[in-house]
Enzyme design. Structure first.
Site, mmCIF file in Angstrom:
data_model
loop_
_atom_site.group_PDB
_atom_site.id
_atom_site.type_symbol
_atom_site.label_atom_id
_atom_site.label_comp_id
_atom_site.label_asym_id
_atom_site.label_seq_id
_atom_site.Cartn_x
_atom_site.Cartn_y
_atom_site.Cartn_z
ATOM 1 N N ARG A 67 0.819 -1.219 0.000
ATOM 2 C CA ARG A 67 0.000 0.000 0.000
ATOM 3 C C ARG A 67 0.847 1.260 0.000
ATOM 4 N NH1 ARG A 67 -2.909 -3.717 2.866
ATOM 5 N NH2 ARG A 67 -1.898 -3.152 4.801
ATOM 6 N N GLU A 104 5.223 -10.694 15.117
ATOM 7 C CA GLU A 104 4.709 -11.218 16.377
ATOM 8 C C GLU A 104 5.264 -12.637 16.609
ATOM 9 O OE1 GLU A 104 0.514 -10.756 16.437
ATOM 10 O OE2 GLU A 104 0.341 -11.667 18.428
HETATM 11 P P1 AMP Z 1 4.251 -2.381 11.588
HETATM 12 O O1 AMP Z 1 5.483 -2.987 10.953
HETATM 13 O O2 AMP Z 1 3.774 -3.113 12.797
HETATM 14 O O3 AMP Z 1 4.429 -0.892 11.842
HETATM 15 O O4 AMP Z 1 3.056 -2.558 10.546
HETATM 16 C C1 AMP Z 1 2.947 -1.716 9.456
HETATM 17 C C2 AMP Z 1 2.534 -2.440 8.209
HETATM 18 O O5 AMP Z 1 1.482 -3.368 8.459
HETATM 19 C C3 AMP Z 1 2.041 -1.460 7.179
HETATM 20 O O6 AMP Z 1 2.575 -1.819 5.915
HETATM 21 C C4 AMP Z 1 0.527 -1.587 7.222
HETATM 22 O O7 AMP Z 1 0.002 -1.551 5.918
HETATM 23 C C5 AMP Z 1 0.250 -2.918 7.907
HETATM 24 N N1 AMP Z 1 -0.700 -2.798 9.026
HETATM 25 C C6 AMP Z 1 -0.415 -2.997 10.347
HETATM 26 N N2 AMP Z 1 -1.502 -2.834 11.115
HETATM 27 C C7 AMP Z 1 -2.517 -2.499 10.276
HETATM 28 C C8 AMP Z 1 -3.917 -2.167 10.469
HETATM 29 N N3 AMP Z 1 -4.504 -2.154 11.680
HETATM 30 N N4 AMP Z 1 -4.640 -1.844 9.372
HETATM 31 C C9 AMP Z 1 -4.080 -1.842 8.150
HETATM 32 N N5 AMP Z 1 -2.785 -2.148 7.906
HETATM 33 C C10 AMP Z 1 -2.001 -2.479 8.950
#
Ligand code: AMP
Length: 182
Positions: A67, A104
């Site tokens: 995205r 996770e």
């Molecule tokens: P993080 O590495 O935990 O910061 O997760 C970020 C990535 O996971 C991004 O590329 C987001 O598109 C996706 N992502 C994580 N949580 C969500 C959520 N609640 N809704 C949509 N996309 C998410």
């Protein structure tokens, strides 16, 4: 650089759909497709970002799969800047640099082409993704930009899930701008 008013933020936030328990129980998924298919909201966001970044003297915009690609490439078109993809492992066809990050359960890795910044020393790079949560993906992307010889001067996210605190870790390394904080 003008940030959005609360009312403008509310307008954009309401254009994003919430999907409970996707892709698994307990996750409230922020579905940006309802912003992308809304002409008024999308134009409003892009105009804001164009004004916000037009004087930043950027050399490249790097988008995180998948995205992040959408927002990064639309902004590239608005600012006449080149696009660099940061992709999941084994997707890029040329020689790559890679960086592992924690999930996770287990680890994942992302990659960038080693010549992504065309040999430009300390190329000024804007990192883009739709959302920051724990920050794992963004921190690994920051490292990749550095490995490839670029300088990540700012990271942009449409949404910041503040409680997960990923933005705080990234903020120690670079400037962070998220249009919407929840
Ligand atoms: P993080 O590495 O935990 O910061 O997760 C970020 C990535 O996971 C991004 O590329 C987001 O598109 C996706 N992502 C994580 N949580 C969500 C959520 N609640 N809704 C949509 N996309 C998410």
């Amino acid at each position: 650089m003008k940030k959005l008013t609360q009312q403008e933020q509310k307008y954009l936030l309401e254009s994003i759909r919430n999907i409970p328990d996707f892709p698994k129980k307990g996750i409230l998924f922020k579905d940006i497709t309802t912003l992308l298919n809304n002409k008024e909201a999308l134009n409003f966001l892009l105009k804001h970002l164009q004004a916000y970044y037009k004087d930043k003297n950027l050399d490249f915009i790097a988008g995180i799969e998948s995205r992040g690609f959408i927002f990064a490439s639309m902004l590239c078109a608005k600012l006449s800047l080149p696009f660099v993809p940061i992709r999941k492992a084994n997707k890029l066809p040329f020689e790559t640099l890679s960086c592992k990050y924690e999930l996770e359960y287990g680890t994942d890795s992302i990659e960038i082409h080693k010549d992504a910044f065309r040999g430009i020393k300390k190329a000024k790079v804007l990192l883009v993704d739709d959302l920051i949560a724990t920050g794992g993906t963004a921190l690994a992307s920051y490292e990749l930009i550095k490995k490839a010889g670029g300088e990540c001067v700012e990271a942009f996210f449409l949404l910041n899930l503040k409680d997960l605190k990923g933005y705080l870790k990234l903020k120690e390394l670079t400037s962070v701008y998220s249009v919407l904080e929840i």
